[in-house]
Design a protein around this motif. Structure first.
Motif, PDB file in Angstrom:
ATOM      1  N   ALA A  98       7.986   3.447  12.283  1.00 26.07           N
ATOM      2  CA  ALA A  98       6.572   3.268  12.694  1.00 26.07           C
ATOM      3  C   ALA A  98       5.686   4.076  11.949  1.00 26.07           C
ATOM      4  O   ALA A  98       4.536   3.680  11.279  1.00 26.07           O
ATOM      5  N   GLU A  99       6.066   5.453  12.115  1.00 31.90           N
ATOM      6  CA  GLU A  99       5.291   6.411  11.423  1.00 31.90           C
ATOM      7  C   GLU A  99       5.243   6.315   9.815  1.00 31.90           C
ATOM      8  O   GLU A  99       4.136   6.461   9.277  1.00 31.90           O
ATOM      9  N   ASN A 100       6.427   6.095   9.321  1.00 29.33           N
ATOM     10  CA  ASN A 100       6.358   6.002   7.805  1.00 29.33           C
ATOM     11  C   ASN A 100       5.372   4.710   7.279  1.00 29.33           C
ATOM     12  O   ASN A 100       4.854   4.850   6.343  1.00 29.33           O
ATOM     13  N   LEU A 101       5.520   3.722   8.075  1.00 29.22           N
ATOM     14  CA  LEU A 101       4.794   2.323   7.853  1.00 29.22           C
ATOM     15  C   LEU A 101       3.249   2.971   8.046  1.00 29.22           C
ATOM     16  O   LEU A 101       2.368   2.313   7.165  1.00 29.22           O
ATOM     17  N   ARG A 102       2.908   3.492   9.139  1.00 28.95           N
ATOM     18  CA  ARG A 102       1.331   3.810   9.383  1.00 28.95           C
ATOM     19  C   ARG A 102       0.860   4.657   8.201  1.00 28.95           C
ATOM     20  O   ARG A 102      -0.431   4.609   7.623  1.00 28.95           O
ATOM     21  N   MET A 103       1.744   5.652   7.722  1.00 29.56           N
ATOM     22  CA  MET A 103       1.593   6.438   6.680  1.00 29.56           C
ATOM     23  C   MET A 103       1.367   5.680   5.397  1.00 29.56           C
ATOM     24  O   MET A 103       0.337   6.106   4.701  1.00 29.56           O
ATOM     25  N   GLY A 104       1.946   4.785   5.200  1.00 32.39           N
ATOM     26  CA  GLY A 104       1.668   3.732   4.205  1.00 32.39           C
ATOM     27  C   GLY A 104       0.300   3.167   4.160  1.00 32.39           C
ATOM     28  O   GLY A 104      -0.488   2.990   3.197  1.00 32.39           O
ATOM     29  N   GLU A 105       0.070   2.661   5.450  1.00 27.89           N
ATOM     30  CA  GLU A 105      -1.327   1.982   5.565  1.00 27.89           C
ATOM     31  C   GLU A 105      -2.449   3.137   5.200  1.00 27.89           C
ATOM     32  O   GLU A 105      -3.314   2.652   4.763  1.00 27.89           O
ATOM     33  N   ARG A 106      -2.171   4.313   5.693  1.00 28.69           N
ATOM     34  CA  ARG A 106      -3.079   5.102   5.376  1.00 28.69           C
ATOM     35  C   ARG A 106      -3.231   5.459   4.049  1.00 28.69           C
ATOM     36  O   ARG A 106      -4.514   5.981   3.586  1.00 28.69           O
ATOM     37  N   ILE A 107      -2.231   5.902   3.411  1.00 24.72           N
ATOM     38  CA  ILE A 107      -2.377   6.163   1.933  1.00 24.72           C
ATOM     39  C   ILE A 107      -2.991   5.220   1.078  1.00 24.72           C
ATOM     40  O   ILE A 107      -3.873   5.259   0.069  1.00 24.72           O
ATOM     41  N   ALA A 150       2.733  -1.693   2.763  1.00 26.22           N
ATOM     42  CA  ALA A 150       1.782  -1.422   4.031  1.00 26.22           C
ATOM     43  C   ALA A 150       0.342  -1.105   3.642  1.00 26.22           C
ATOM     44  O   ALA A 150      -0.708  -1.210   4.232  1.00 26.22           O
ATOM     45  N   GLY A 151       0.292  -0.448   2.408  1.00 27.18           N
ATOM     46  CA  GLY A 151      -1.068  -0.032   1.899  1.00 27.18           C
ATOM     47  C   GLY A 151      -1.830  -1.306   1.280  1.00 27.18           C
ATOM     48  O   GLY A 151      -2.736  -1.130   0.615  1.00 27.18           O
ATOM     49  N   ASN A 152      -1.177  -2.457   1.002  1.00 28.90           N
ATOM     50  CA  ASN A 152      -1.864  -3.751   0.604  1.00 28.90           C
ATOM     51  C   ASN A 152      -2.077  -3.488  -0.896  1.00 28.90           C
ATOM     52  O   ASN A 152      -3.147  -3.739  -1.375  1.00 28.90           O
ATOM     53  N   PRO A 153      -1.139  -2.858  -1.658  1.00 29.70           N
ATOM     54  CA  PRO A 153      -1.466  -2.605  -3.333  1.00 29.70           C
ATOM     55  C   PRO A 153      -1.830  -3.897  -4.034  1.00 29.70           C
ATOM     56  O   PRO A 153      -1.212  -5.347  -3.720  1.00 29.70           O
ATOM     57  N   GLN A 154      -2.479  -3.864  -5.099  1.00 28.84           N
ATOM     58  CA  GLN A 154      -2.516  -4.784  -6.063  1.00 28.84           C
ATOM     59  C   GLN A 154      -1.567  -4.748  -7.233  1.00 28.84           C
ATOM     60  O   GLN A 154      -1.318  -5.700  -7.958  1.00 28.84           O
TER      61      GLN A 154
END
Ligand SMILES: Nc1ncnc2c1ncn2[C@@H]1O[C@H](COP(=O)(O)OP(=O)(O)OP(=O)(O)O)[C@@H](O)[C@H]1O
Ligand SMILES: [Mg+2]
Length: 234
Positions: A98-107, A150-154
């Protein structure tokens, strides 16, 4: 043709010991899935790190949607839409899933993309509280990919996702990349050595050698095993 999503123009980059990339140019258009191949040590990872801004540009330019990002820090590029799955997975082993994914969202400066991620990787939802480092190799690769999504990249950049992964999991990764590209229209750059994975996913390829892109391969070339094996690491 329309403006490329990513344009790499005459890029020079390297390390303290000297330049590794002398004059690399490549273009990736929206919706494409393009492979980057080349033998061990030619600089594929160096190129991806340079595109992400983790290594400084010594000459040339990198443009995203026509605008130079050459002086933008990696965080700014991530927020602009660059997603990165580095070679060797590089998840945070002592953080939970969960923390790894949250990090991805934040990045990526994105939030709320996790539903799509869990739909693609249901196993991660079951392992949310587990430390990343305790997952299997295939699950860590899934987490690395999920973290980038999770960072929703293009633009998604993957550096050898098949490395030290079992064949059946490589096939699963291939199916996920196909879905992301064909169904979701995500633009993808795939550094790979696995012929089957390249053939299953990439529409064309650049061959890196001696600090340059020495060839551009078409869809037909990419499906030609003999031809591709000449350009892949052993
Ligand atoms: N941190 C570093 N400092 C100095 N030289 C480096 C560093 N990382 C890589 N190199 C050198 O740069 C060259 C290109 O390395 P790079 O990792 O980009 O190649 P690659 O094509 O990704 O190889 P592989 O197929 O093994 O992943 C190699 O000669 C390597 O030894
Ligand atoms: Mg590499």
């Amino acid at each position: 043709m329309a403006e490329p999503l990513l344009s790499v123009d005459h890029v020079r980059s390297g390390y303290r010991g000297g330049d590794i990339l002398n004059d690399v140019s490549m273009q990736v258009h929206r919706g494409e899935m393009v492979a980057v191949v080349g033998r061990n040590g030619v600089g594929k990872t160096t190129l991806m790190r340079t595109i992400m801004g983790l290594l400084p540009l010594r000459a040339g330019d990198i443009r995203f949607k026509g605008v130079s990002v050459a002086s933008d820090a990696p965080q700014k590029r991530a927020r602009a839409g660059f997603g990165y799955v580095p070679q060797g997975k590089m998840i945070f082993p002592f953080l939970t899933v969960a923390e790894n994914l949250r990090m991805g969202e934040r990045i990526g400066g994105a939030a709320g993309s996790l539903d799509r991620v869990f739909e693609m990787f249901p196993i991660l939802r079951e392992r949310l509280g587990q430390h990343g480092g305790t997952l299997s190799g295939g699950q860590q690769q899934a987490l690395a990919l999920a973290r980038a999504l999770a960072g929703n990249p293009q633009l998604l950049i993957l550096d050898e996702p098949s490395e030290s992964i079992q064949p059946n999991i490589i096939q699963e990764i291939g199916q996920i990349l196909q879905r992301l590209n064909r169904d979701h229209g995500l633009t993808i750059i795939l550094v790979e050595n696995n012929f089957s994975l390249i053939r299953a996913t990439a529409q064309r390829a650049y061959v890196l050698d001696r600090g340059r892109c020495v060839a551009e391969l078409t869809t037909a070339d990419v499906a030609d095993r003999e031809r591709m094996l000449r350009h892949l690491s052993v």
